[in-house]
Design an enzyme around this catalytic site. Structure first.
Site, short mmCIF file in Angstrom:
data_model
loop_
_atom_site.label_atom_id
_atom_site.label_comp_id
_atom_site.label_asym_id
_atom_site.label_seq_id
_atom_site.Cartn_x
_atom_site.Cartn_y
_atom_site.Cartn_z
N CYS A 37 -26.38 27.71 55.88
CA CYS A 37 -26.76 27.57 54.48
C CYS A 37 -25.56 27.87 53.57
O CYS A 37 -25.22 29.04 53.39
CB CYS A 37 -27.93 28.52 54.19
SG CYS A 37 -28.29 28.83 52.47
N CYS A 40 -26.10 30.43 50.83
CA CYS A 40 -26.22 31.78 51.38
C CYS A 40 -24.84 32.41 51.54
O CYS A 40 -24.64 33.58 51.22
CB CYS A 40 -26.93 31.76 52.73
SG CYS A 40 -28.62 31.12 52.67
#
Length: 112
Positions: A37, A40
C-alpha cells in the site's frame, strides 16, 4: 521540519491485538496497513513523528492486514490505510487514507 521521528511502530497481530490494544491503559491509534500500500508507506513517517510527540500518552500500533485477517474483519476495515483510535477498548474515531500529521493530531488530541 522533517517527519523522520525515531519512534518504533509496534506491530500487533490477531493473537496479540486484545492485549496490545483492547486492554491498553492509554489510548491506542491502530493503523491497518499493508506492505503493498503506497499511501501506508507515505503515512509511516507521520505516525512515527506522532508517536514521538505523544510518547507516554498514546500508543500507535500497526496491523498488517494480510497476516491479521480476523482483526481486520472484526473491525470492518475495507481499505488501507485505515486508522482506528481505541480508548478503553472501544473504537472512538476512524480515519481512512493517508492524513497529514496536523489532522491526525487534531483528531486524537481530545483523547490524550
Amino acid at each position: 521540519m522533517t517527519m523522520t521521528g525515531s519512534a518504533e511502530l509496534h506491530r500487533t497481530t490477531d493473537a496479540t491485538f486484545s492485549e496490545d490494544v483492547l486492554r491498553s491503559d492509554v489510548p491506542v491509534l491502530v493503523e491497518f496497513t499493508s506492505d503493498s500500500c503506497p499511501p501506508c508507506r507515505q503515512l509511516e513517517p507521520v505516525l512515527r513523528s506522532l508517536a514521538d510527540d505523544l510518547r507516554g500518552r498514546m500508543r500507535i500500533v500497526q496491523v498488517d492486514v494480510p497476516t491479521s485477517p480476523n482483526t481486520t474483519r472484526d473491525h470492518n476495515v475495507m481499505a488501507t490505510p485505515t486508522m482506528l483510535l481505541f480508548q478503553g477498548g472501544e473504537p472512538v474515531r476512524q480515519l481512512v487514507g493517508a492524513q497529514p500529521k496536523r489532522r491526525l493530531l487534531r483528531e486524537v488530541e481530545p483523547f490524550v
